[in-house]
Motif scaffolding. Sequence first.
Motif, mmCIF file in Angstrom:
data_model
loop_
_atom_site.group_PDB
_atom_site.id
_atom_site.type_symbol
_atom_site.label_atom_id
_atom_site.label_comp_id
_atom_site.label_asym_id
_atom_site.label_seq_id
_atom_site.Cartn_x
_atom_site.Cartn_y
_atom_site.Cartn_z
ATOM 1 N N HIS A 1 -5.727 -50.407 -43.831
ATOM 2 C CA HIS A 1 -6.461 -50.599 -45.109
ATOM 3 C C HIS A 1 -7.336 -49.514 -45.688
ATOM 4 C CE1 HIS A 1 -9.498 -50.275 -41.918
ATOM 5 N NE2 HIS A 1 -10.551 -50.165 -42.643
ATOM 6 N N ARG A 2 -7.056 -48.309 -44.818
ATOM 7 C CA ARG A 2 -8.013 -46.994 -45.447
ATOM 8 C C ARG A 2 -6.719 -46.058 -45.685
ATOM 9 N NH1 ARG A 2 -12.465 -46.922 -47.570
ATOM 10 N NH2 ARG A 2 -12.510 -44.625 -47.359
ATOM 11 N N VAL A 3 -5.454 -46.636 -46.186
ATOM 12 C CA VAL A 3 -4.274 -45.741 -46.871
ATOM 13 C C VAL A 3 -4.385 -45.818 -48.100
ATOM 14 C CG1 VAL A 3 -1.932 -45.407 -46.901
ATOM 15 C CG2 VAL A 3 -2.741 -46.107 -44.762
ATOM 16 N N ALA A 4 -4.592 -44.812 -48.926
ATOM 17 C CA ALA A 4 -4.902 -44.884 -50.362
ATOM 18 C C ALA A 4 -3.710 -44.493 -51.074
ATOM 19 C CB ALA A 4 -5.694 -43.882 -50.875
ATOM 20 N N VAL A 5 -2.701 -43.777 -50.630
ATOM 21 C CA VAL A 5 -1.540 -43.146 -51.376
ATOM 22 C C VAL A 5 -0.294 -43.130 -50.205
ATOM 23 C CG1 VAL A 5 -0.252 -41.163 -52.379
ATOM 24 C CG2 VAL A 5 -3.165 -41.593 -52.462
ATOM 25 N N VAL A 6 0.969 -43.848 -50.953
ATOM 26 C CA VAL A 6 2.135 -43.909 -49.820
ATOM 27 C C VAL A 6 3.210 -43.394 -50.932
ATOM 28 C CG1 VAL A 6 3.727 -45.699 -48.525
ATOM 29 C CG2 VAL A 6 1.298 -45.849 -48.511
ATOM 30 N N SER A 7 4.116 -42.594 -50.047
ATOM 31 C CA SER A 7 5.368 -42.135 -50.663
ATOM 32 C C SER A 7 6.365 -42.355 -49.874
ATOM 33 C CB SER A 7 5.243 -40.527 -51.044
ATOM 34 O OG SER A 7 6.612 -40.322 -51.548
ATOM 35 N N ARG B 1 9.819 -39.907 -39.488
ATOM 36 C CA ARG B 1 8.658 -40.681 -38.702
ATOM 37 C C ARG B 1 7.494 -41.022 -39.881
ATOM 38 N NH1 ARG B 1 6.720 -37.149 -33.901
ATOM 39 N NH2 ARG B 1 8.785 -36.601 -33.937
ATOM 40 N N THR B 2 6.839 -42.018 -39.877
ATOM 41 C CA THR B 2 5.704 -42.258 -40.760
ATOM 42 C C THR B 2 4.541 -41.482 -40.161
ATOM 43 O OG1 THR B 2 6.564 -44.751 -41.477
ATOM 44 C CG2 THR B 2 4.103 -44.091 -41.635
ATOM 45 N N VAL B 3 3.961 -40.756 -40.976
ATOM 46 C CA VAL B 3 3.050 -39.946 -40.629
ATOM 47 C C VAL B 3 1.937 -39.642 -41.701
ATOM 48 C CG1 VAL B 3 4.132 -38.415 -39.079
ATOM 49 C CG2 VAL B 3 4.027 -37.656 -41.281
ATOM 50 N N GLU B 4 0.673 -39.504 -41.330
ATOM 51 C CA GLU B 4 -0.316 -39.041 -42.306
ATOM 52 C C GLU B 4 -0.055 -37.610 -42.665
ATOM 53 O OE1 GLU B 4 -5.183 -38.983 -42.906
ATOM 54 O OE2 GLU B 4 -4.211 -39.772 -41.229
ATOM 55 N N VAL B 5 -0.343 -37.057 -44.108
ATOM 56 C CA VAL B 5 -0.142 -35.934 -44.501
ATOM 57 C C VAL B 5 -1.335 -35.419 -45.365
ATOM 58 C CG1 VAL B 5 2.572 -36.093 -44.532
ATOM 59 C CG2 VAL B 5 1.071 -36.654 -46.355
ATOM 60 N N ASP B 6 -1.260 -34.172 -45.541
ATOM 61 C CA ASP B 6 -2.244 -33.543 -46.668
ATOM 62 C C ASP B 6 -1.924 -34.006 -47.964
ATOM 63 O OD1 ASP B 6 -3.765 -32.434 -44.637
ATOM 64 O OD2 ASP B 6 -3.102 -30.422 -44.949
ATOM 65 N N THR B 7 -0.639 -33.711 -48.362
ATOM 66 C CA THR B 7 -0.258 -33.865 -49.724
ATOM 67 C C THR B 7 1.312 -34.097 -49.789
ATOM 68 O OG1 THR B 7 -0.532 -33.243 -52.091
ATOM 69 C CG2 THR B 7 0.090 -31.628 -50.269
ATOM 70 N N LEU B 8 1.656 -34.693 -51.015
ATOM 71 C CA LEU B 8 3.271 -34.670 -50.880
ATOM 72 C C LEU B 8 3.542 -34.707 -52.436
ATOM 73 C CD1 LEU B 8 2.719 -38.007 -51.812
ATOM 74 C CD2 LEU B 8 3.040 -38.376 -49.186
ATOM 75 N N PHE C 1 -9.030 -37.884 -52.176
ATOM 76 C CA PHE C 1 -9.058 -38.855 -51.193
ATOM 77 C C PHE C 1 -9.272 -38.680 -49.873
ATOM 78 C CE2 PHE C 1 -6.224 -40.366 -54.593
ATOM 79 C CZ PHE C 1 -6.541 -41.626 -54.621
ATOM 80 N N LYS C 2 -8.804 -37.809 -49.165
ATOM 81 C CA LYS C 2 -9.022 -37.428 -47.866
ATOM 82 C C LYS C 2 -10.365 -37.208 -47.508
ATOM 83 C CE LYS C 2 -5.706 -35.405 -45.396
ATOM 84 N NZ LYS C 2 -5.034 -36.426 -44.730
ATOM 85 N N GLN C 3 -11.294 -36.293 -48.465
ATOM 86 C CA GLN C 3 -12.599 -36.162 -48.410
ATOM 87 C C GLN C 3 -13.554 -37.394 -48.228
ATOM 88 O OE1 GLN C 3 -13.117 -33.601 -51.722
ATOM 89 N NE2 GLN C 3 -12.945 -31.665 -50.414
ATOM 90 N N ARG C 4 -12.976 -38.570 -49.209
ATOM 91 C CA ARG C 4 -13.640 -39.661 -49.098
ATOM 92 C C ARG C 4 -13.373 -40.585 -47.835
ATOM 93 N NH1 ARG C 4 -16.296 -41.621 -53.697
ATOM 94 N NH2 ARG C 4 -16.853 -39.982 -55.121
ATOM 95 N N GLY C 5 -12.311 -40.191 -46.971
ATOM 96 C CA GLY C 5 -11.990 -40.764 -45.796
ATOM 97 C C GLY C 5 -10.609 -41.785 -46.113
ATOM 98 N N TRP C 6 -9.991 -41.611 -47.258
ATOM 99 C CA TRP C 6 -8.763 -42.295 -47.569
ATOM 100 C C TRP C 6 -7.598 -41.515 -47.028
ATOM 101 C CZ3 TRP C 6 -8.918 -47.176 -48.741
ATOM 102 C CH2 TRP C 6 -9.907 -47.752 -49.710
ATOM 103 N N LYS C 7 -6.582 -42.185 -46.374
ATOM 104 C CA LYS C 7 -5.359 -41.414 -46.094
ATOM 105 C C LYS C 7 -4.235 -41.448 -47.078
ATOM 106 C CE LYS C 7 -6.284 -43.133 -41.369
ATOM 107 N NZ LYS C 7 -5.604 -43.936 -40.066
ATOM 108 N N VAL C 8 -3.426 -40.159 -46.707
ATOM 109 C CA VAL C 8 -2.270 -40.091 -47.508
ATOM 110 C C VAL C 8 -0.987 -40.186 -46.777
ATOM 111 C CG1 VAL C 8 -0.819 -38.348 -49.300
ATOM 112 C CG2 VAL C 8 -3.394 -38.619 -49.524
#
Length: 328
Positions: free
Chosen positions: A123-129, A190-197, A232-239
């Motif tokens: 629920h805290r994932v904001a961006v998915v590629s 693998r599926t991972v959280e990243v800084d940017t994409l 997004f990451k500064q607000r606690g959301w995930k990429v």
Amino acid sequence: MTGNERPEAGPLDIEFSIVSGSSETMLIQCIESLFNTMAASEYRWLATVTCNTPGDGFAETVRTRFPTVTVIENDRPRGFAANHNTVIEASKARYVWLLNDDLIILPETVDQVTSYLDDPVNHRVAVVSPKLLNPDGTLQPSTYSFPSMPQTLVAHSGLSDHSVTRALLAGVAPLLRRKPGSSRFWAHDRTVEVDTLRGACVAMRMDAVREVGPMVEVALVGAEETEWHRRFKQRGWKVVFLSEASVVHFGSQTVQSGSTSLYPEYLKGALYFFRTSKPRSSYIAFCSALIAMFGVRAAFAWLTRNERTRNAALRYLEVSREGMKLRP
């Protein structure tokens, strides 16, 4: 349900925002792949196509071939952020996909990404590629750490275009950045959280977008998404990079088929990123280094009578000088 049929009840799940580049063939191919992918989907969806090159006839072609697609026809070319922001700000969907037109959406990809976003644990994932594939099926690297100033200098110096430099980076990056997703030099398995994409194909959670705000519009060809992901990451959301889903990406068709004067546009995004995150003294030093580098390149190109390189260097120089004037 059929594309662009607005549901009588219940929320709209997905809106696809597609921006046209320079190829009508690729645009039509992208839209067709989207309709094929969504034919069996239970999600409620619609598509909006922004025709970004006035007078090319793309808008009329899309209206004729895909009468259920919403078409926006610009009276002048606008940037990546500006075009997608227009759709984002008007959308009522739970998720908005930002798509280049040089994509083929593969079967089940949209359902896989949407299912991932719908899972309560995410629920805290904001961006998915999804994973980006070259037309021959090989991997197209797409994940990155947030850029550093030295890294950006090298990238825009032209050194990274040489095979020796690329081989060196491929060998060193995995040693310096061991975490999967922290550079483009990993298996993407693998599926991972990243800084940017890369921003070629991303699904955005609109609740997060409404909290964080839209992209800042600073360039014509993109590069604003890095600063957006940082917010997004500064607000606690995930990429997140999602390895289980894939699309085919032909890659930078608009820039490759157009003028090289578009390449300095990428630098504008980096300048904005550093201007809003680094101390004033560091930012000024960075701009000064850029000005010196591009000044030397322009002078050398003039001496060797390389008009194309000289014009590109002068455009880079102009962007760097403008960046210096902006207040960090």
